[in-house]
Design a protein around this motif. Structure first.
Motif, PDB file in Angstrom:
ATOM      1  N   GLY A   1       0.819  -1.217   0.000  1.00  0.00           N
ATOM      2  CA  GLY A   1       0.000   0.000   0.000  1.00  0.00           C
ATOM      3  C   GLY A   1       0.845   1.256   0.000  1.00  0.00           C
ATOM      4  O   GLY A   1       0.571   2.209  -0.737  1.00  0.00           O
ATOM      5  N   LYS A   2       1.891   1.266   0.812  1.00  0.00           N
ATOM      6  CA  LYS A   2       2.759   2.431   0.885  1.00  0.00           C
ATOM      7  C   LYS A   2       3.426   2.711  -0.451  1.00  0.00           C
ATOM      8  O   LYS A   2       3.483   3.863  -0.908  1.00  0.00           O
ATOM      9  CB  LYS A   2       3.813   2.218   1.969  1.00  0.00           C
ATOM     10  CG  LYS A   2       4.757   3.385   2.174  1.00  0.00           C
ATOM     11  CD  LYS A   2       5.743   3.089   3.290  1.00  0.00           C
ATOM     12  CE  LYS A   2       6.723   4.247   3.487  1.00  0.00           C
ATOM     13  NZ  LYS A   2       7.702   3.951   4.567  1.00  0.00           N
ATOM     14  N   ALA A   3       3.928   1.660  -1.094  1.00  0.00           N
ATOM     15  CA  ALA A   3       4.598   1.835  -2.382  1.00  0.00           C
ATOM     16  C   ALA A   3       3.628   2.319  -3.460  1.00  0.00           C
ATOM     17  O   ALA A   3       3.951   3.227  -4.243  1.00  0.00           O
ATOM     18  CB  ALA A   3       5.246   0.511  -2.807  1.00  0.00           C
ATOM     19  N   TRP A   4       2.438   1.743  -3.495  1.00  0.00           N
ATOM     20  CA  TRP A   4       1.459   2.097  -4.527  1.00  0.00           C
ATOM     21  C   TRP A   4       0.941   3.522  -4.341  1.00  0.00           C
ATOM     22  O   TRP A   4       1.028   4.344  -5.253  1.00  0.00           O
ATOM     23  CB  TRP A   4       0.301   1.113  -4.514  1.00  0.00           C
ATOM     24  CG  TRP A   4      -0.831   1.488  -5.432  1.00  0.00           C
ATOM     25  CD1 TRP A   4      -2.042   2.003  -5.081  1.00  0.00           C
ATOM     26  CD2 TRP A   4      -0.845   1.407  -6.857  1.00  0.00           C
ATOM     27  NE1 TRP A   4      -2.813   2.228  -6.182  1.00  0.00           N
ATOM     28  CE2 TRP A   4      -2.102   1.875  -7.292  1.00  0.00           C
ATOM     29  CE3 TRP A   4       0.078   0.965  -7.806  1.00  0.00           C
ATOM     30  CZ2 TRP A   4      -2.458   1.921  -8.630  1.00  0.00           C
ATOM     31  CZ3 TRP A   4      -0.271   1.019  -9.144  1.00  0.00           C
ATOM     32  CH2 TRP A   4      -1.530   1.489  -9.549  1.00  0.00           C
ATOM     33  N   PHE A   5       0.424   3.809  -3.169  1.00  0.00           N
ATOM     34  CA  PHE A   5      -0.183   5.114  -2.950  1.00  0.00           C
ATOM     35  C   PHE A   5       0.861   6.223  -2.959  1.00  0.00           C
ATOM     36  O   PHE A   5       0.588   7.345  -3.390  1.00  0.00           O
ATOM     37  CB  PHE A   5      -0.984   5.118  -1.653  1.00  0.00           C
ATOM     38  CG  PHE A   5      -2.169   4.197  -1.691  1.00  0.00           C
ATOM     39  CD1 PHE A   5      -3.121   4.311  -2.691  1.00  0.00           C
ATOM     40  CD2 PHE A   5      -2.329   3.198  -0.739  1.00  0.00           C
ATOM     41  CE1 PHE A   5      -4.214   3.469  -2.748  1.00  0.00           C
ATOM     42  CE2 PHE A   5      -3.423   2.346  -0.781  1.00  0.00           C
ATOM     43  CZ  PHE A   5      -4.361   2.477  -1.785  1.00  0.00           C
ATOM     44  N   GLY A   6       2.062   5.914  -2.487  1.00  0.00           N
ATOM     45  CA  GLY A   6       3.109   6.919  -2.524  1.00  0.00           C
ATOM     46  C   GLY A   6       3.470   7.345  -3.930  1.00  0.00           C
ATOM     47  O   GLY A   6       3.799   8.514  -4.181  1.00  0.00           O
ATOM     48  N   LYS A   7       3.369   6.410  -4.845  1.00  0.00           N
ATOM     49  CA  LYS A   7       3.704   6.698  -6.240  1.00  0.00           C
ATOM     50  C   LYS A   7       2.537   7.309  -7.002  1.00  0.00           C
ATOM     51  O   LYS A   7       2.705   8.253  -7.779  1.00  0.00           O
ATOM     52  CB  LYS A   7       4.151   5.416  -6.944  1.00  0.00           C
ATOM     53  CG  LYS A   7       4.374   5.573  -8.440  1.00  0.00           C
ATOM     54  CD  LYS A   7       4.676   4.236  -9.100  1.00  0.00           C
ATOM     55  CE  LYS A   7       4.803   4.376 -10.609  1.00  0.00           C
ATOM     56  NZ  LYS A   7       5.014   3.059 -11.280  1.00  0.00           N
ATOM     57  N   MET A   8       1.329   6.779  -6.764  1.00  0.00           N
ATOM     58  CA  MET A   8       0.225   7.057  -7.676  1.00  0.00           C
ATOM     59  C   MET A   8      -0.662   8.236  -7.275  1.00  0.00           C
ATOM     60  O   MET A   8      -1.219   8.905  -8.147  1.00  0.00           O
ATOM     61  CB  MET A   8      -0.645   5.804  -7.827  1.00  0.00           C
ATOM     62  CG  MET A   8       0.101   4.602  -8.350  1.00  0.00           C
ATOM     63  SD  MET A   8       0.860   4.865  -9.982  1.00  0.00           S
ATOM     64  CE  MET A   8      -0.586   4.798 -11.031  1.00  0.00           C
TER      65      MET A   8
END
Length: 246
Positions: free
Chosen positions: A85-92
């Motif tokens: 979740g952190k990786a996805w939302f941080g990027k998107m």
């Protein structure tokens, strides 16, 4: 129904989008569909198909297009693995920031205007998760164009920031339906009450309702999908749209 992939030119570039059309010749009432925070994927297409089957011309833009080509994460991992979740939302999420999406919405509305099989007049807008917040903000930005707005398991409608959407609801002329999830830190009981009061104080025709399901219950691919409450979501959405833009 048919799903057609199109491209919409915006000030930022080219936004891929899906169009879902009902059977028949129209003109059909227009519905702008703002996707959730998991991105474009088959579960979103299923929802667009169902809305078109009810008689709406549905435009479903990929709100994450600024991030370039991407693969949506597995929803179960996204919901259960904090690192995913952190990786996805941080990027998107930066790719779908409010200023850009509001500018894009001008192009989305212009798409409806250019279609001969779309009914002229105000359009509807529905959004899920982050898309629900963006839908509410769009109704505040374009009150002359949006006649109905629905937001399901939304987040960020009530914050302590000066740009919190609940502070600008007096700009809305649309009829509003907000469906909140149970036990949702993104839209708590207190937040629902605050939003309900803000809409009432502003004289906006609205319903703020609690669904007995968890955040993200509508799309069929999430681990919290609730079939019964998803069907109730469609009932409330179509009741809203049928009583306003149809």
């Amino acid at each position: 129904m048919t799903r057609t992939q199109i491209e919409i030119k915006t000030e930022s570039g080219v936004c891929p989008a899906n169009v879902f059309k009902p059977a028949g010749t129209g003109p059909f009432p227009a519905l702008l569909f703002f996707i959730d925070g998991i991105g474009m994927r088959p579960a979103m297409h299923e929802m667009g198909d169902k809305m078109a089957a009810h008689g709406y011309y549905v435009l479903q833009p990929d709100l994450f297009y600024r991030a370039g080509a991407y693969q949506s994460p597995d929803p179960t991992k996204l919901f259960t693995d904090p690192e995913v979740g952190k990786a996805w939302f941080g990027k998107m999420f930066g790719a779908a920031a409010v200023p850009g999406i509001m500018t894009d919405t001008v192009a989305f509305l212009a798409h409806f205007d250019a279609q001969q099989d779309v009914k002229k007049g105000k359009v509807g807008i529905t959004g899920y998760c982050m898309g629900g917040r963006l839908a509410m903000i769009a109704a505040e930005h374009y009150p002359d164009r949006i006649g109905a707005i629905a937001a399901y398991h939304p987040g960020g409608l009530v914050t302590d920031q000066p740009d919190s959407p609940h502070l600008a609801v007096a700009k809305i002329t649309a009829k509003v339906f907000v469906g909140g999830a149970a036990d949702d830190a993104n839209f708590s009981d207190a937040a629902r009450a605050t939003l309900d009061k803000a809409l009432a104080d502003a004289g906006v025709a609205h319903t703020v309702e609690l669904f007995h399901a968890k955040h993200g219950w509508v799309p069929s691919d999430t681990p919290v999908h609730d079939k019964a409450e998803c069907e109730r979501h469609y009932q409330t959405l179509f009741a809203l749209l049928d009583s306003t833009i149809r």
